[in-house]
Enzyme design. Sequence first.
Site, short mmCIF file in Angstrom:
data_model
loop_
_atom_site.label_atom_id
_atom_site.label_comp_id
_atom_site.label_asym_id
_atom_site.label_seq_id
_atom_site.Cartn_x
_atom_site.Cartn_y
_atom_site.Cartn_z
N GLU A 1 1.57 3.99 2.89
CA GLU A 1 2.04 3.51 4.27
C GLU A 1 3.48 3.62 4.04
O GLU A 1 4.39 2.87 3.98
CB GLU A 1 1.70 2.25 4.41
CG GLU A 1 -0.03 2.18 4.38
CD GLU A 1 -0.42 0.65 4.60
OE1 GLU A 1 0.22 -0.39 4.60
OE2 GLU A 1 -1.72 0.38 4.35
N HIS B 1 3.66 -3.05 6.94
CA HIS B 1 2.59 -2.05 6.50
C HIS B 1 2.46 -0.66 7.60
O HIS B 1 3.19 -0.83 8.42
CB HIS B 1 1.17 -2.69 6.79
CG HIS B 1 0.89 -3.63 5.46
ND1 HIS B 1 0.29 -3.14 4.35
CD2 HIS B 1 1.65 -4.76 5.20
CE1 HIS B 1 0.12 -4.32 3.50
NE2 HIS B 1 1.04 -5.28 3.86
N GLU C 1 2.46 -3.95 11.55
CA GLU C 1 1.68 -2.76 11.34
C GLU C 1 2.14 -1.66 12.10
O GLU C 1 2.48 -1.84 13.35
CB GLU C 1 0.32 -3.00 11.64
CG GLU C 1 -0.44 -3.78 10.77
CD GLU C 1 -1.06 -3.28 9.40
OE1 GLU C 1 -0.64 -2.11 9.18
OE2 GLU C 1 -1.71 -3.93 8.66
N HIS D 1 0.80 -1.04 0.08
CA HIS D 1 -0.08 0.23 -0.09
C HIS D 1 0.82 1.22 -0.11
O HIS D 1 1.57 1.60 0.72
CB HIS D 1 -0.88 0.12 1.25
CG HIS D 1 -1.86 -1.24 1.33
ND1 HIS D 1 -2.26 -1.81 2.40
CD2 HIS D 1 -2.35 -1.94 0.29
CE1 HIS D 1 -2.89 -2.75 1.94
NE2 HIS D 1 -3.13 -2.72 0.89
#
Length: 377
Positions: free
Chosen positions: A170, A260, A336, A167
Amino acid sequence: MLGIISSFDGGNIEVVKADDPSDIQLKIRSDTNAEFFQWFYFRVVGVRSSQCTIKILNAGEASFTRGWEDYKAVASEDQKYWERVQTEYRSGVLEIKHTPNSDSVCYAYFVPYSLNRHSDLIARCQASEGVSLSIPGFTAQKRPIEVLTFGNEANEKPALWVIARQHPGETMAEWFMEGLLDRLRNQQDGAVRSLLQRAVLYAVPNMNPDGSALGNLRVNSQGINLNREWENPSVEKSPEVFYVRKRMIESKIGFCLDVHGDEGLPFNFIAGFEGIAEASDHQLGVMNKFRDTLAQLNPDFQLANGYPKVAKGKGMKTTSTGYLAAFHGAVSMTLEMPFKDAANAPDERFGWSPERSMALGRSSVEAILSILDEIKN
């Protein structure tokens, strides 16, 4: 004269009104060929010593509105030093208030990671001893998909993979990669030397260079969310996954860390593959050991908060983590990081930052080393 500029690498904004610094009205542009939007990055000129009020009018329609809660935008006058600035979200509008000391200032959702910086990272890594660069394919816009290999592939060693920025918005993910990869270049580092004597590490610092250049939050130039393509990627729509996945399979992948950022949660955490039916106790045990070790190494990482665990048999196999664990027996996981701040270790001035992302990347060397004997080869 007041002006708003976003016609650069990673830029994203649309101007509604920009004739008064105290009432700048903007909208975030949707991702290319998709409806996602949240990433913004733009430059305001002609505002030295002006009290600027910038309103992003469509924030309430963004992909992850929870991301605006307790959020502060980042600003920089030299594009090197970034800090958090006063930001408030109310009635669907994100309002940034700031008085620049220079004629020009940049604002962004998180500190950008430019394609030029990416190129510099690739260059210094591949020029280092024991590191090689391969390009298994190209994106739809003909940008190279770059894979760095650390260590000697000639011997039968576990194949470890670390990938980032599926993504593109990010950006903290590539800051993490810079910290990790620069450490891996240091052959005077005992942990690095031990890791690369016993394993081969493959790194893809930017899985989505097209989306990065276009200023997208979540998709590539074809409007495809790469992290839903792993079970059945195509050269036409998701070449990034198609070529990297092929290379992973050829390497007999045993481990993958997919890096991410999460818009809503103010924590660093691991999302695993507990929900796939094929998950073995051994795989889960190794993943948990990695997670526990990283928490001991770096207190910015924590174990108490994250995504709700998915019931076994309900997990997605279209993500890298689910697919690689289910079909290749890999210990795969998603790391994350926050766009906001790490609530367990807050920093009022900088929030979660590139420096902290890089430090977490460096810490992952020992975490990987701790599980190496339990990774298949």
